[in-house]
Design a protein around this motif. Structure first.
Motif, PDB file in Angstrom:
ATOM      1  N   PHE A 119     -31.023 -25.068 -13.399  1.00 34.73           N
ATOM      2  CA  PHE A 119     -31.306 -24.078 -14.432  1.00 34.73           C
ATOM      3  C   PHE A 119     -32.310 -24.603 -15.456  1.00 34.73           C
ATOM      4  N   VAL A 120     -32.171 -25.846 -15.870  1.00 32.89           N
ATOM      5  CA  VAL A 120     -33.107 -26.417 -16.846  1.00 32.89           C
ATOM      6  C   VAL A 120     -34.512 -26.489 -16.246  1.00 32.89           C
ATOM      7  N   ASN A 121     -34.615 -26.810 -14.969  1.00 34.06           N
ATOM      8  CA  ASN A 121     -35.933 -26.816 -14.326  1.00 34.06           C
ATOM      9  C   ASN A 121     -36.553 -25.417 -14.328  1.00 34.06           C
ATOM     10  N   ILE A 122     -35.752 -24.402 -14.018  1.00 35.46           N
ATOM     11  CA  ILE A 122     -36.256 -23.022 -14.060  1.00 35.46           C
ATOM     12  C   ILE A 122     -36.715 -22.696 -15.482  1.00 35.46           C
ATOM     13  N   ALA A 123     -35.887 -23.032 -16.469  1.00 34.93           N
ATOM     14  CA  ALA A 123     -36.215 -22.731 -17.865  1.00 34.93           C
ATOM     15  C   ALA A 123     -37.496 -23.432 -18.310  1.00 34.93           C
ATOM     16  N   ASN A 124     -37.686 -24.662 -17.863  1.00 38.60           N
ATOM     17  CA  ASN A 124     -38.846 -25.437 -18.310  1.00 38.60           C
ATOM     18  C   ASN A 124     -40.129 -25.157 -17.540  1.00 38.60           C
ATOM     19  N   TYR A 125     -40.016 -24.773 -16.267  1.00 33.35           N
ATOM     20  CA  TYR A 125     -41.217 -24.737 -15.437  1.00 33.35           C
ATOM     21  C   TYR A 125     -41.535 -23.412 -14.756  1.00 33.35           C
ATOM     22  N   ALA A 126     -40.565 -22.567 -14.490  1.00 29.33           N
ATOM     23  CA  ALA A 126     -40.816 -21.380 -13.671  1.00 29.33           C
ATOM     24  C   ALA A 126     -41.823 -20.424 -14.301  1.00 29.33           C
ATOM     25  N   TYR A 127     -41.754 -20.259 -15.605  1.00 23.17           N
ATOM     26  CA  TYR A 127     -42.598 -19.270 -16.273  1.00 23.17           C
ATOM     27  C   TYR A 127     -43.565 -19.907 -17.260  1.00 23.17           C
ATOM     28  N   ASN A 128     -43.660 -21.204 -17.254  1.00 19.42           N
ATOM     29  CA  ASN A 128     -44.422 -21.971 -18.233  1.00 19.42           C
ATOM     30  C   ASN A 128     -45.822 -21.403 -18.426  1.00 19.42           C
ATOM     31  N   PRO A 129     -46.252 -21.123 -19.644  1.00 20.54           N
ATOM     32  CA  PRO A 129     -45.612 -21.416 -20.932  1.00 20.54           C
ATOM     33  C   PRO A 129     -44.734 -20.277 -21.443  1.00 20.54           C
ATOM     34  N   LYS A 130     -44.607 -19.203 -20.702  1.00 25.00           N
ATOM     35  CA  LYS A 130     -43.801 -18.070 -21.139  1.00 25.00           C
ATOM     36  C   LYS A 130     -42.359 -18.250 -20.671  1.00 25.00           C
ATOM     37  N   THR A 131     -41.600 -17.175 -20.721  1.00 28.04           N
ATOM     38  CA  THR A 131     -40.235 -17.192 -20.217  1.00 28.04           C
ATOM     39  C   THR A 131     -40.007 -15.929 -19.393  1.00 28.04           C
ATOM     40  N   GLY A 132     -38.908 -15.898 -18.686  1.00 28.85           N
ATOM     41  CA  GLY A 132     -38.606 -14.752 -17.848  1.00 28.85           C
ATOM     42  C   GLY A 132     -37.150 -14.795 -17.428  1.00 28.85           C
ATOM     43  N   PRO A 133     -36.754 -13.868 -16.576  1.00 35.17           N
ATOM     44  CA  PRO A 133     -35.347 -13.775 -16.191  1.00 35.17           C
ATOM     45  C   PRO A 133     -34.955 -14.767 -15.097  1.00 35.17           C
ATOM     46  N   ALA A 134     -33.679 -15.092 -15.104  1.00 34.36           N
ATOM     47  CA  ALA A 134     -33.079 -15.881 -14.022  1.00 34.36           C
ATOM     48  C   ALA A 134     -31.762 -15.201 -13.652  1.00 34.36           C
ATOM     49  N   THR A 135     -31.479 -15.196 -12.377  1.00 36.91           N
ATOM     50  CA  THR A 135     -30.215 -14.674 -11.890  1.00 36.91           C
ATOM     51  C   THR A 135     -29.434 -15.825 -11.271  1.00 36.91           C
ATOM     52  N   VAL A 136     -28.153 -15.902 -11.609  1.00 40.01           N
ATOM     53  CA  VAL A 136     -27.272 -16.911 -11.028  1.00 40.01           C
ATOM     54  C   VAL A 136     -26.148 -16.154 -10.322  1.00 40.01           C
ATOM     55  N   ARG A 137     -26.017 -16.388  -9.022  1.00 35.63           N
ATOM     56  CA  ARG A 137     -24.960 -15.756  -8.225  1.00 35.63           C
ATOM     57  C   ARG A 137     -23.988 -16.824  -7.764  1.00 35.63           C
ATOM     58  N   VAL A 138     -22.708 -16.499  -7.870  1.00 29.85           N
ATOM     59  CA  VAL A 138     -21.660 -17.397  -7.410  1.00 29.85           C
ATOM     60  C   VAL A 138     -20.830 -16.644  -6.385  1.00 29.85           C
ATOM     61  N   GLU A 139     -20.741 -17.209  -5.191  1.00 32.12           N
ATOM     62  CA  GLU A 139     -19.929 -16.611  -4.142  1.00 32.12           C
ATOM     63  C   GLU A 139     -18.941 -17.647  -3.630  1.00 32.12           C
ATOM     64  N   ILE A 140     -17.668 -17.355  -3.790  1.00 29.83           N
ATOM     65  CA  ILE A 140     -16.614 -18.221  -3.291  1.00 29.83           C
ATOM     66  C   ILE A 140     -16.307 -17.788  -1.860  1.00 29.83           C
ATOM     67  N   LEU A 141     -16.376 -18.734  -0.946  1.00 24.96           N
ATOM     68  CA  LEU A 141     -16.123 -18.454   0.469  1.00 24.96           C
ATOM     69  C   LEU A 141     -14.775 -19.060   0.860  1.00 24.96           C
ATOM     70  N   PRO A 142     -13.916 -18.295   1.560  1.00 20.35           N
ATOM     71  CA  PRO A 142     -12.550 -18.745   1.815  1.00 20.35           C
ATOM     72  C   PRO A 142     -12.393 -19.795   2.915  1.00 20.35           C
ATOM     73  N   GLU A 143     -13.137 -19.694   3.987  1.00 15.48           N
ATOM     74  CA  GLU A 143     -12.915 -20.602   5.117  1.00 15.48           C
ATOM     75  C   GLU A 143     -14.206 -21.181   5.652  1.00 15.48           C
ATOM     76  N   PRO A 144     -14.379 -22.474   5.557  1.00 11.88           N
ATOM     77  CA  PRO A 144     -13.593 -23.398   4.733  1.00 11.88           C
ATOM     78  C   PRO A 144     -13.870 -23.122   3.254  1.00 11.88           C
ATOM     79  N   PRO A 145     -12.947 -23.488   2.371  1.00 13.82           N
ATOM     80  CA  PRO A 145     -13.146 -23.214   0.950  1.00 13.82           C
ATOM     81  C   PRO A 145     -14.448 -23.852   0.450  1.00 13.82           C
ATOM     82  N   SER A 146     -15.349 -23.010  -0.013  1.00 15.16           N
ATOM     83  CA  SER A 146     -16.640 -23.505  -0.481  1.00 15.16           C
ATOM     84  C   SER A 146     -17.237 -22.501  -1.455  1.00 15.16           C
ATOM     85  N   VAL A 147     -18.315 -22.906  -2.072  1.00 12.33           N
ATOM     86  CA  VAL A 147     -19.019 -22.041  -3.008  1.00 12.33           C
ATOM     87  C   VAL A 147     -20.512 -22.088  -2.701  1.00 12.33           C
TER      88      VAL A 147
END
Length: 138
Positions: A45-73
């Motif tokens: 996330f810090v890399n996206i914040a510092n470099y993705a839109y440099n020198p401006k800023t923009g949106p970031a999406t963070v998705r979290v998916e919990i998977l049951p078998e085997p338990p993972s994310v």
């Protein structure tokens, strides 16, 4: 799957970590694994914040998916900034002293070492980086 859309600013790191940690806690993720995930999430996330839109800023999406078998994310970061594959950069030579090493790249290296898998894609103007981590201590 849960999703957070947030401005890619370093000061938004805590809301991102809180969002990810909430999903991990609901999945009963062991503390040791959560700490490893938090390290990788912070780096990405810090890399996206510092470099993705440099020198401006923009949106970031963070998705979290919990998977049951085997338990993972799967944690996916999406931005529409400058195309950049952090996985294509060579790993730093950790046998060299800190003075001898080139600056940069250590955070991505640590994320690669602590995650079970990382995958980068550039699709329709979006950087898409997915981290995968098992939720069982081996």
């Amino acid at each position: 799957m849960k999703e957070l859309e947030i401005e890619a600013l370093v000061e938004n790191l805590m809301p991102v970590l809180d969002f990810v940690d909430k999903q991990l806690q609901e999945a009963e993720c062991p503390t040791k694994i959560q700490m490893q995930i938090d390290l990788a999430v912070e780096e990405i996330f810090v890399n996206i914040a510092n470099y993705a839109y440099n020198p401006k800023t923009g949106p970031a999406t963070v998705r979290v998916e919990i998977l049951p078998e085997p338990p993972s994310v799967d944690i996916t970061f999406i931005d529409n900034g400058i195309p950049y594959d952090p996985l294509s950069k060579a790993d730093p030579d950790t046998t060299l002293s800190a003075k001898e090493r080139q600056v940069g790249g250590l955070g991505i290296f640590m994320a690669k070492k602590t995650m079970d898998d990382m995958k980068y894609e550039y699709i329709d103007g979006h950087n898409i980086l997915t981290l995968k981590k098992g939720l069982v201590i081996r």
